[in-house]
Design a protein around this motif. Structure first.
Motif, PDB file in Angstrom:
ATOM      1  N   TYR A   1       4.546 -10.526 -13.765  1.00 34.72           N
ATOM      2  CA  TYR A   1       5.819 -11.072 -12.769  1.00 34.72           C
ATOM      3  C   TYR A   1       5.149 -10.758 -11.301  1.00 34.72           C
ATOM      4  N   LEU A   2       5.867 -11.486 -10.459  1.00 36.44           N
ATOM      5  CA  LEU A   2       5.495 -11.174  -8.767  1.00 36.44           C
ATOM      6  C   LEU A   2       6.613 -10.507  -8.322  1.00 36.44           C
ATOM      7  N   ARG A   3       6.281  -9.506  -7.508  1.00 30.27           N
ATOM      8  CA  ARG A   3       7.247  -8.780  -6.679  1.00 30.27           C
ATOM      9  C   ARG A   3       6.728  -8.681  -5.269  1.00 30.27           C
ATOM     10  N   TYR A   4       7.810  -9.264  -4.325  1.00 32.16           N
ATOM     11  CA  TYR A   4       7.453  -9.275  -2.945  1.00 32.16           C
ATOM     12  C   TYR A   4       7.674  -7.834  -2.347  1.00 32.16           C
ATOM     13  N   GLY A   5       6.698  -7.554  -1.612  1.00 30.52           N
ATOM     14  CA  GLY A   5       6.679  -6.485  -0.631  1.00 30.52           C
ATOM     15  C   GLY A   5       7.265  -6.706   0.785  1.00 30.52           C
ATOM     16  N   SER A   6       7.189  -5.724   1.745  1.00 30.13           N
ATOM     17  CA  SER A   6       7.329  -5.756   2.804  1.00 30.13           C
ATOM     18  C   SER A   6       6.296  -5.286   3.669  1.00 30.13           C
ATOM     19  N   ASN A   7       6.258  -5.830   4.846  1.00 30.39           N
ATOM     20  CA  ASN A   7       5.049  -5.406   6.009  1.00 30.39           C
ATOM     21  C   ASN A   7       5.317  -4.170   6.558  1.00 30.39           C
ATOM     22  N   VAL A   8       4.376  -3.462   6.994  1.00 29.78           N
ATOM     23  CA  VAL A   8       4.438  -2.220   7.701  1.00 29.78           C
ATOM     24  C   VAL A   8       5.017  -2.308   8.981  1.00 29.78           C
ATOM     25  N   ASP A   9       5.626  -1.255   9.642  1.00 30.26           N
ATOM     26  CA  ASP A   9       6.091  -1.346  10.859  1.00 30.26           C
ATOM     27  C   ASP A   9       5.040  -1.816  11.962  1.00 30.26           C
ATOM     28  N   GLY A  10       5.295  -2.673  12.633  1.00 34.38           N
ATOM     29  CA  GLY A  10       4.250  -3.009  13.779  1.00 34.38           C
ATOM     30  C   GLY A  10       3.605  -3.859  13.209  1.00 34.38           C
ATOM     31  N   SER A  11       3.505  -4.422  12.193  1.00 38.42           N
ATOM     32  CA  SER A  11       2.731  -5.652  11.482  1.00 38.42           C
ATOM     33  C   SER A  11       2.615  -6.948  12.185  1.00 38.42           C
ATOM     34  N   SER A  12       1.602  -7.517  12.711  1.00 36.68           N
ATOM     35  CA  SER A  12       1.845  -8.810  13.265  1.00 36.68           C
ATOM     36  C   SER A  12       1.797  -9.942  11.890  1.00 36.68           C
ATOM     37  N   SER A  13       1.531  -9.656  10.872  1.00 35.10           N
ATOM     38  CA  SER A  13       1.257 -10.789   9.813  1.00 35.10           C
ATOM     39  C   SER A  13       2.642 -11.226   9.475  1.00 35.10           C
ATOM     40  N   LEU A  14       2.579 -12.779   9.222  1.00 35.77           N
ATOM     41  CA  LEU A  14       3.834 -13.564   9.005  1.00 35.77           C
ATOM     42  C   LEU A  14       4.167 -13.684   7.768  1.00 35.77           C
ATOM     43  N   ARG A  15       3.415 -13.282   6.937  1.00 35.49           N
ATOM     44  CA  ARG A  15       3.576 -13.039   5.416  1.00 35.49           C
ATOM     45  C   ARG A  15       3.792 -11.725   4.764  1.00 35.49           C
ATOM     46  N   ASN A  16       4.673 -11.757   3.645  1.00 36.90           N
ATOM     47  CA  ASN A  16       5.018 -10.207   3.041  1.00 36.90           C
ATOM     48  C   ASN A  16       3.923 -10.300   1.996  1.00 36.90           C
ATOM     49  N   PRO A  17       3.490  -9.092   1.891  1.00 36.07           N
ATOM     50  CA  PRO A  17       2.611  -8.946   0.453  1.00 36.07           C
ATOM     51  C   PRO A  17       3.118  -9.236  -0.807  1.00 36.07           C
ATOM     52  N   VAL A  18       2.198  -9.630  -1.679  1.00 38.41           N
ATOM     53  CA  VAL A  18       3.026  -9.930  -3.044  1.00 38.41           C
ATOM     54  C   VAL A  18       2.080  -9.104  -4.023  1.00 38.41           C
ATOM     55  N   HIS A  19       2.903  -8.394  -5.030  1.00 45.11           N
ATOM     56  CA  HIS A  19       2.110  -7.547  -5.985  1.00 45.11           C
ATOM     57  C   HIS A  19       2.260  -8.068  -7.280  1.00 45.11           C
ATOM     58  N   MET A  20       1.298  -8.141  -8.230  1.00 47.61           N
ATOM     59  CA  MET A  20       1.400  -8.801  -9.702  1.00 47.61           C
ATOM     60  C   MET A  20       1.699  -7.589 -10.321  1.00 47.61           C
ATOM     61  N   ILE A  21       2.932  -7.588 -11.109  1.00 40.42           N
ATOM     62  CA  ILE A  21       3.148  -6.565 -11.960  1.00 40.42           C
ATOM     63  C   ILE A  21       2.908  -6.916 -13.470  1.00 40.42           C
ATOM     64  N   THR A  22       2.279  -5.922 -14.007  1.00 37.14           N
ATOM     65  CA  THR A  22       1.964  -6.273 -15.528  1.00 37.14           C
ATOM     66  C   THR A  22       2.379  -4.929 -16.416  1.00 37.14           C
ATOM     67  N   TYR A  23       3.261  -5.233 -17.336  1.00 36.14           N
ATOM     68  CA  TYR A  23       3.166  -4.216 -18.382  1.00 36.14           C
ATOM     69  C   TYR A  23       3.393  -4.868 -19.852  1.00 36.14           C
ATOM     70  N   TYR A  24       3.365  -3.663 -20.770  1.00 31.74           N
ATOM     71  CA  TYR A  24       3.352  -4.236 -22.151  1.00 31.74           C
ATOM     72  C   TYR A  24       4.475  -3.461 -22.846  1.00 31.74           C
ATOM     73  N   ARG A  25       4.896  -4.333 -23.830  1.00 34.05           N
ATOM     74  CA  ARG A  25       5.862  -3.740 -24.868  1.00 34.05           C
ATOM     75  C   ARG A  25       5.282  -3.773 -26.212  1.00 34.05           C
ATOM     76  N   TYR A  26       5.507  -2.638 -27.079  1.00 29.99           N
ATOM     77  CA  TYR A  26       4.889  -2.789 -28.405  1.00 29.99           C
ATOM     78  C   TYR A  26       6.026  -2.244 -29.418  1.00 29.99           C
ATOM     79  N   TYR A  27       5.966  -2.894 -30.359  1.00 32.45           N
ATOM     80  CA  TYR A  27       6.907  -2.489 -31.621  1.00 32.45           C
ATOM     81  C   TYR A  27       6.012  -2.218 -32.682  1.00 32.45           C
ATOM     82  N   ARG A  28       6.155  -1.260 -33.629  1.00 39.39           N
ATOM     83  CA  ARG A  28       5.232  -1.086 -34.745  1.00 39.39           C
ATOM     84  C   ARG A  28       6.585  -1.047 -35.851  1.00 39.39           C
TER      85      ARG A  28
END
Length: 354
Positions: free
Chosen positions: A206-233
């Motif tokens: 799933y995607l998680r949206y971050g925030s820009n660092v202070d003073g950044s001039s970017s108009l877009r917030n960074p996006v992180h792809m989060i990956t994890y696994y669940r296992y059952y045996r």
């Protein structure tokens, strides 16, 4: 399509290295690790911006070569068949002769062999059916193998007897008699069961949206792809090993046993509920403060029977009896993956029927 240009491109060390990195990304994507895949894709594109185009050309060229090799093999086979002498024909005729030992044996004896193979594994059952027409008939057009398979898998299931009784089901045996009587083939198709010869894996991206660092001039917030696994045996004694981790199956499955005491894993209890229409497996664990319970419905995956676990609910109960529902927004179904070493463990302790 000429193969010369693609060969020249692959001879370039820069392009060849970029292709290798791109292929790593492809493998990561197949494993469900999208964040790692994107990292490799970006690295390859920085190295050579046309890497994806060259990679597709490479795949197409390999496919064309494979097609040509197939044609060559077919032509060679035709030549061998056309130039074969009478001796070869006699050998072929002899190879087509039936096995007289099997022809002499009655069906009762052969069905004993089939039953023994069925107890080893479902895979062995299918492989035996492919060996000859007679075994195919005995494997899938006779009730004995289905009854044997039923007697192997269902006694291993751990049912929620208390809940069954509360809902008016006196016993699973009575339910079995009412719904299927002696139609064991239909029972195996309709009656769900948990599998022990492998591991159930859920890959969550799933995607998680971050925030820009202070003073950044970017108009877009960074996006992180989060990956994890669940296992059952699942184990036949009513225990299930549960693990939530970012580690890929390659690094987990081989060591995923309760004897290894894997970090962050939990040894939980499981019970199966089935009333003829509704089915779900309950996985429960607790600590000093909370009791956790997860319910999942057993579903088919295409033509594969009971291969998937679909989330139903996940709850947490505190000491005061307050129950909270956990969010399942990002969760994905579990898919069963057979593991040879697990299957050998199960086969080492087969259930014999009386």
């Amino acid at each position: 399509m000429s193969q010369a240009p693609i060969i020249e491109e692959l001879n370039d060390p820069l392009i060849s290295n970029a292709i290798s990195i791109w292929e790593k990304g492809v493998f990561k994507e197949r494993d469900g690790s999208m964040s790692d895949a994107i990292k490799y894709y970006r690295e390859a594109l920085k190295m050579y911006d046309q890497v994806e185009k060259v990679y597709k050309k490479k795949l197409h060229t390999e496919w064309l070569l494979y097609q040509k090799l197939e044609k060559l093999n077919l032509n060679e086979d035709d030549k061998m068949n056309s130039t074969g002498d009478s001796t070869n024909n006699e050998d072929e005729d002899e190879s087509l002769l039936p096995c007289w030992i099997f022809e002499m044996l009655p069906n009762d004896i052969l069905l004993r062999i089939v039953s023994h193979v069925v107890r080893l594994s479902g895979e062995s059952w299918v492989n035996l059916s492919l060996s000859c027409t007679r075994f195919n008939d005995l494997c899938f057009h006779n009730s004995v193998p289905y009854k044997t398979f039923k007697d192997v898998i269902y006694p291993k299931q751990v049912y929620d007897d208390v809940l069954q009784t509360l809902n008016g089901e006196n016993s699973i045996k009575n339910l079995e008699q009412i719904l299927w009587d002696k139609n064991y083939e239909l029972m195996i198709k309709q009656r769900p069961y948990i599998k022990f010869e492998g591991v159930y894996i859920s890959v969550v991206n799933y995607l998680r949206y971050g925030s820009n660092v202070d003073g950044s001039s970017s108009l877009r917030n960074p996006v992180h792809m989060i990956t994890y696994y669940r296992y059952y045996r699942f184990y036949e004694d009513g225990k299930v090993l549960r693990l939530l981790t970012t580690d890929e199956p390659t690094f987990v499955v081989k060591y995923f046993t309760r004897e290894n005491h894997i970090k962050s894993s939990h040894l939980c209890s499981w019970k199966l509920y089935f009333d003829g229409e509704t089915n779900y497996v309950t996985i429960s664990r607790s600590n000093d403060k909370y009791a956790f319970e997860e319910k999942l419905i057993i579903r088919n995956q295409g033509h594969k029977r009971f291969q998937r676990l679909k989330w139903m609910e996940s709850t947490v109960e505190d000491k005061e009896g307050n129950v909270s529902n956990c969010s399942l927004k990002n969760e994905k179904p579990f898919f069963f993956s057979r593991v040879i070493s697990y299957a050998h463990e199960v086969a080492a302790n087969p259930i014999t029927t009386k």
